[in-house]
Scaffold this motif. Structure first.
Motif, PDB file in Angstrom:
ATOM      1  N   ARG A 157      -6.034   3.308 -15.820  1.00  0.00           N
ATOM      2  CA  ARG A 157      -7.426   3.590 -15.480  1.00  0.00           C
ATOM      3  C   ARG A 157      -7.773   2.900 -14.172  1.00  0.00           C
ATOM      4  O   ARG A 157      -7.478   1.709 -13.990  1.00  0.00           O
ATOM      5  N   PRO A 158      -8.428   3.606 -13.231  1.00  0.00           N
ATOM      6  CA  PRO A 158      -8.818   2.950 -11.972  1.00  0.00           C
ATOM      7  C   PRO A 158      -9.913   1.914 -12.209  1.00  0.00           C
ATOM      8  O   PRO A 158     -10.770   2.090 -13.080  1.00  0.00           O
ATOM      9  N   GLN A 159      -9.860   0.852 -11.419  1.00  0.00           N
ATOM     10  CA  GLN A 159     -10.836  -0.231 -11.542  1.00  0.00           C
ATOM     11  C   GLN A 159     -11.312  -0.612 -10.137  1.00  0.00           C
ATOM     12  O   GLN A 159     -10.613  -1.303  -9.405  1.00  0.00           O
ATOM     13  N   ALA A 160     -12.481  -0.154  -9.774  1.00  0.00           N
ATOM     14  CA  ALA A 160     -13.032  -0.504  -8.466  1.00  0.00           C
ATOM     15  C   ALA A 160     -13.387  -1.982  -8.435  1.00  0.00           C
ATOM     16  O   ALA A 160     -14.021  -2.502  -9.359  1.00  0.00           O
ATOM     17  N   SER A 161     -12.973  -2.671  -7.378  1.00  0.00           N
ATOM     18  CA  SER A 161     -13.251  -4.101  -7.258  1.00  0.00           C
ATOM     19  C   SER A 161     -14.733  -4.343  -6.985  1.00  0.00           C
ATOM     20  O   SER A 161     -15.480  -3.428  -6.587  1.00  0.00           O
ATOM     21  N   GLN A 162     -15.149  -5.574  -7.174  1.00  0.00           N
ATOM     22  CA  GLN A 162     -16.541  -5.923  -6.905  1.00  0.00           C
ATOM     23  C   GLN A 162     -16.875  -5.704  -5.429  1.00  0.00           C
ATOM     24  O   GLN A 162     -17.971  -5.243  -5.102  1.00  0.00           O
ATOM     25  N   SER A 213     -12.826   6.848  -7.020  1.00  0.00           N
ATOM     26  CA  SER A 213     -12.524   5.776  -7.973  1.00  0.00           C
ATOM     27  C   SER A 213     -12.554   4.397  -7.322  1.00  0.00           C
ATOM     28  O   SER A 213     -12.688   3.382  -8.002  1.00  0.00           O
ATOM     29  N   GLY A 214     -12.395   4.352  -6.003  1.00  0.00           N
ATOM     30  CA  GLY A 214     -12.397   3.080  -5.287  1.00  0.00           C
ATOM     31  C   GLY A 214     -11.153   2.247  -5.482  1.00  0.00           C
ATOM     32  O   GLY A 214     -11.077   1.120  -4.990  1.00  0.00           O
ATOM     33  N   ASP A 215     -10.176   2.774  -6.180  1.00  0.00           N
ATOM     34  CA  ASP A 215      -8.981   2.004  -6.539  1.00  0.00           C
ATOM     35  C   ASP A 215      -7.739   2.861  -6.316  1.00  0.00           C
ATOM     36  O   ASP A 215      -7.535   3.856  -7.009  1.00  0.00           O
ATOM     37  N   PHE A 216      -6.908   2.453  -5.358  1.00  0.00           N
ATOM     38  CA  PHE A 216      -5.684   3.200  -5.068  1.00  0.00           C
ATOM     39  C   PHE A 216      -4.506   2.774  -5.943  1.00  0.00           C
ATOM     40  O   PHE A 216      -3.481   3.459  -5.968  1.00  0.00           O
ATOM     41  N   ALA A 217      -4.625   1.652  -6.647  1.00  0.00           N
ATOM     42  CA  ALA A 217      -3.484   1.120  -7.395  1.00  0.00           C
ATOM     43  C   ALA A 217      -2.887   2.114  -8.393  1.00  0.00           C
ATOM     44  O   ALA A 217      -1.656   2.206  -8.505  1.00  0.00           O
ATOM     45  N   PRO A 218      -3.698   2.901  -9.139  1.00  0.00           N
ATOM     46  CA  PRO A 218      -3.088   3.857 -10.072  1.00  0.00           C
ATOM     47  C   PRO A 218      -2.217   4.911  -9.399  1.00  0.00           C
ATOM     48  O   PRO A 218      -1.398   5.546 -10.064  1.00  0.00           O
TER      49      PRO A 218
END
Length: 248
Positions: A193-198, A39-44
């Motif tokens: 929902r995961p959101q991968a940064s640019q 997902s590229g996003d650990f925040a969730p």
């Protein structure tokens, strides 16, 4: 993932880390810029930490650890020790190599083992995380019972589920499994929902190019698999977390 693919991926991730770190430091808890996590996003994952205390001297197990991104994030963010378990020996080896590169040994370590037969003594851990990979295990109830066995009395369990990804599975089914394994105080929560940064997306593109530079079939198949996993994560609207604890 085969061992040759794991070795190729680790080498590419280490090269990527060296290249990117010259111009920008990696985010805290993501020494490989999140590219080793689909997902590229650990925040969730913050939602998984809402029960219990993940500070120093707390000991967490991550089932279905993959390349170890969430385990490294958890240890860096909160200071606890983490053991990651994956049934793939290649993934466990790759996760160990990346963790050594991130200088997080011995705080974070990885084992190749089946979730239904953990090589850990009973009542060892203060937390157990189950990633979405637990849904693919042949014996999910056996894995849940092992999680119960290795937890200390009163300690916490959390599993992150992608219910829409597995036909025929629903929240009630998994809640019943968790209760059947001996857990109490079973409850649920939705994770964002995961959101991968640019920057992570750009790093993915660079990683794929590094893998494809050799030009043979092995990295080509590996890149295809990585892209399929990322696409599946990008389609994910949200995930459901089941919380529970072992009775005191």
């Amino acid at each position: 993932m085969s061992m040759p693919q794991a070795a190729l991926l680790v080498d590419a991730l280490e090269r990527l880390n060296r290249e990117l770190s010259r111009s920008m430091p990696p985010p805290r808890g993501a020494p490989f810029y999140g590219v080793e996590y689909a997902s590229g996003d650990f925040a969730p994952l913050d939602a998984l930490c809402s029960r219990g205390i993940f500070r120093k001297y707390e000991h967490t197990l991550h089932l279905g650890a993959g390349l170890g991104g969430p385990a490294r994030w958890l240890a860096t963010r909160f200071g606890c020790t983490v053991v990651g378990v994956d049934q793939s020996a290649a993934l466990a080896w790759a996760a160990s190599r990346l963790t050594a590169r991130a200088r997080l040994v011995p705080q974070v370590r990885f084992l190749a083992a089946e979730a239904a037969a953990l090589p850990l003594r009973e009542r060892l851990l203060t937390h157990v995380w189950g990633g979405a990979a637990l849904q693919g295990f042949a014996e999910p109830l056996a894995g849940l019972r092992e999680a119960w066995r290795v937890l200390r009395p009163g300690a916490h369990f959390a599993i992150r589920l992608r219910l829409a990804a597995v036909p025929g599975e629903d929240l009630a089914c998994w809640s019943d499994r968790v209760a059947s394994a001996g857990f109490v105080d079973v409850s649920t929560e939705q994770a964002a929902r995961p959101q991968a940064s640019q920057s992570t997306q750009m790093a993915w593109q660079r990683l794929d190019r590094l893998l494809l530079e050799s030009g043979d079939a092995e990295p080509t198949e590996l890149v295809r698999r990585l892209r399929v996993a990322r696409a599946a994560a990008a389609r994910e609207e949200s995930t459901t977390i089941i919380f529970a604890r072992r009775p005191a």
